[in-house]
Design a protein around this motif. Sequence first.
Motif, PDB file in Angstrom:
ATOM      1  N   TYR A 100     -22.370  18.096  13.271  1.00  0.00           N
ATOM      2  CA  TYR A 100     -21.166  18.871  12.993  1.00  0.00           C
ATOM      3  C   TYR A 100     -21.445  20.013  12.021  1.00  0.00           C
ATOM      4  O   TYR A 100     -20.837  21.072  12.113  1.00  0.00           O
ATOM      5  CB  TYR A 100     -20.055  17.957  12.467  1.00  0.00           C
ATOM      6  CG  TYR A 100     -19.708  16.876  13.465  1.00  0.00           C
ATOM      7  CD1 TYR A 100     -18.948  17.176  14.587  1.00  0.00           C
ATOM      8  CD2 TYR A 100     -20.175  15.580  13.302  1.00  0.00           C
ATOM      9  CE1 TYR A 100     -18.647  16.199  15.520  1.00  0.00           C
ATOM     10  CE2 TYR A 100     -19.875  14.592  14.234  1.00  0.00           C
ATOM     11  CZ  TYR A 100     -19.114  14.916  15.341  1.00  0.00           C
ATOM     12  OH  TYR A 100     -18.820  13.952  16.266  1.00  0.00           O
ATOM     13  N   ASN A 103     -23.318  22.695  14.153  1.00  0.00           N
ATOM     14  CA  ASN A 103     -22.575  23.239  15.291  1.00  0.00           C
ATOM     15  C   ASN A 103     -21.152  23.553  14.858  1.00  0.00           C
ATOM     16  O   ASN A 103     -20.244  22.736  14.993  1.00  0.00           O
ATOM     17  CB  ASN A 103     -22.567  22.237  16.453  1.00  0.00           C
ATOM     18  CG  ASN A 103     -23.961  22.009  16.980  1.00  0.00           C
ATOM     19  OD1 ASN A 103     -24.488  22.827  17.702  1.00  0.00           O
ATOM     20  ND2 ASN A 103     -24.566  20.899  16.584  1.00  0.00           N
ATOM     21  N   SER A 104     -20.965  24.765  14.364  1.00  0.00           N
ATOM     22  CA  SER A 104     -19.671  25.134  13.794  1.00  0.00           C
ATOM     23  C   SER A 104     -18.537  25.165  14.818  1.00  0.00           C
ATOM     24  O   SER A 104     -17.374  25.113  14.455  1.00  0.00           O
ATOM     25  CB  SER A 104     -19.775  26.492  13.103  1.00  0.00           C
ATOM     26  OG  SER A 104     -20.167  27.481  14.045  1.00  0.00           O
ATOM     27  N   ASP A 105     -18.857  25.220  16.102  1.00  0.00           N
ATOM     28  CA  ASP A 105     -17.810  25.244  17.117  1.00  0.00           C
ATOM     29  C   ASP A 105     -17.563  23.867  17.749  1.00  0.00           C
ATOM     30  O   ASP A 105     -16.984  23.761  18.822  1.00  0.00           O
ATOM     31  CB  ASP A 105     -18.145  26.257  18.203  1.00  0.00           C
ATOM     32  CG  ASP A 105     -19.400  25.886  18.977  1.00  0.00           C
ATOM     33  OD1 ASP A 105     -20.193  25.054  18.475  1.00  0.00           O
ATOM     34  OD2 ASP A 105     -19.577  26.414  20.093  1.00  0.00           O
ATOM     35  N   TRP A 106     -17.944  22.791  17.060  1.00  0.00           N
ATOM     36  CA  TRP A 106     -17.809  21.438  17.596  1.00  0.00           C
ATOM     37  C   TRP A 106     -16.367  21.111  17.980  1.00  0.00           C
ATOM     38  O   TRP A 106     -16.126  20.309  18.865  1.00  0.00           O
ATOM     39  CB  TRP A 106     -18.327  20.394  16.614  1.00  0.00           C
ATOM     40  CG  TRP A 106     -17.526  20.303  15.344  1.00  0.00           C
ATOM     41  CD1 TRP A 106     -17.764  20.965  14.186  1.00  0.00           C
ATOM     42  CD2 TRP A 106     -16.367  19.498  15.117  1.00  0.00           C
ATOM     43  NE1 TRP A 106     -16.826  20.643  13.246  1.00  0.00           N
ATOM     44  CE2 TRP A 106     -15.954  19.737  13.799  1.00  0.00           C
ATOM     45  CE3 TRP A 106     -15.639  18.606  15.891  1.00  0.00           C
ATOM     46  CZ2 TRP A 106     -14.843  19.129  13.234  1.00  0.00           C
ATOM     47  CZ3 TRP A 106     -14.538  17.994  15.330  1.00  0.00           C
ATOM     48  CH2 TRP A 106     -14.144  18.256  14.016  1.00  0.00           C
ATOM     49  N   ASP A 107     -15.411  21.778  17.357  1.00  0.00           N
ATOM     50  CA  ASP A 107     -14.004  21.458  17.615  1.00  0.00           C
ATOM     51  C   ASP A 107     -13.341  22.380  18.628  1.00  0.00           C
ATOM     52  O   ASP A 107     -12.144  22.283  18.866  1.00  0.00           O
ATOM     53  CB  ASP A 107     -13.228  21.476  16.307  1.00  0.00           C
ATOM     54  CG  ASP A 107     -13.258  22.828  15.629  1.00  0.00           C
ATOM     55  OD1 ASP A 107     -14.080  23.691  16.016  1.00  0.00           O
ATOM     56  OD2 ASP A 107     -12.460  23.028  14.699  1.00  0.00           O
ATOM     57  N   SER A 108     -14.106  23.232  19.282  1.00  0.00           N
ATOM     58  CA  SER A 108     -13.509  24.228  20.178  1.00  0.00           C
ATOM     59  C   SER A 108     -12.824  23.615  21.398  1.00  0.00           C
ATOM     60  O   SER A 108     -11.902  24.203  21.949  1.00  0.00           O
ATOM     61  CB  SER A 108     -14.562  25.247  20.620  1.00  0.00           C
ATOM     62  OG  SER A 108     -15.600  24.589  21.328  1.00  0.00           O
ATOM     63  N   ASP A 109     -13.219  22.447  21.846  1.00  0.00           N
ATOM     64  CA  ASP A 109     -12.618  21.825  23.024  1.00  0.00           C
ATOM     65  C   ASP A 109     -11.594  20.747  22.691  1.00  0.00           C
ATOM     66  O   ASP A 109     -11.086  20.083  23.593  1.00  0.00           O
ATOM     67  CB  ASP A 109     -13.718  21.206  23.911  1.00  0.00           C
ATOM     68  CG  ASP A 109     -14.603  22.258  24.541  1.00  0.00           C
ATOM     69  OD1 ASP A 109     -14.109  23.383  24.780  1.00  0.00           O
ATOM     70  OD2 ASP A 109     -15.778  21.957  24.793  1.00  0.00           O
ATOM     71  N   ASP A 112      -4.945  20.993  21.070  1.00  0.00           N
ATOM     72  CA  ASP A 112      -4.123  21.502  19.972  1.00  0.00           C
ATOM     73  C   ASP A 112      -2.992  20.534  19.757  1.00  0.00           C
ATOM     74  O   ASP A 112      -2.071  20.408  20.576  1.00  0.00           O
ATOM     75  CB  ASP A 112      -3.599  22.906  20.334  1.00  0.00           C
ATOM     76  CG  ASP A 112      -2.824  23.509  19.183  1.00  0.00           C
ATOM     77  OD1 ASP A 112      -2.694  22.862  18.120  1.00  0.00           O
ATOM     78  OD2 ASP A 112      -2.347  24.641  19.351  1.00  0.00           O
TER      79      ASP A 112
END
Length: 120
Positions: A100, A103-109, A112
Amino acid sequence: MPVDFESYHPNDLPDEDTNGRRILEFLASHHKLGFRASELAEELDIPRGSVGTTLRRLEQRGLIRHKGKYWAINVEAYDAHTASVIGLQAVADQFEGDYYDQNSDWDSDLPDLDTEQTDE
């Protein structure tokens, strides 16, 4: 330098990247243990003379306590903010470099959760 008297708390944490902050974070992460000044100096690679002075200052501020030659965090003196700051930093240090962190974009998927969802 003048300060806002209402928001000033003399027990606030020492600035980051100082010996005081390093000692506090170490003691907080080992909150059930007491350490000799020499052990703290060795563990944190801080000159022995600096450790003794820093420990006395932290004790005067109520952030740490000692019995005989052993020093420990003063858990009772912490307010929720101080405990949170130290705890979050300890967690960040523990997991630094993990998936985590790298990988700074781990939460992109992730979905919301703020959008309304209705069951139909």
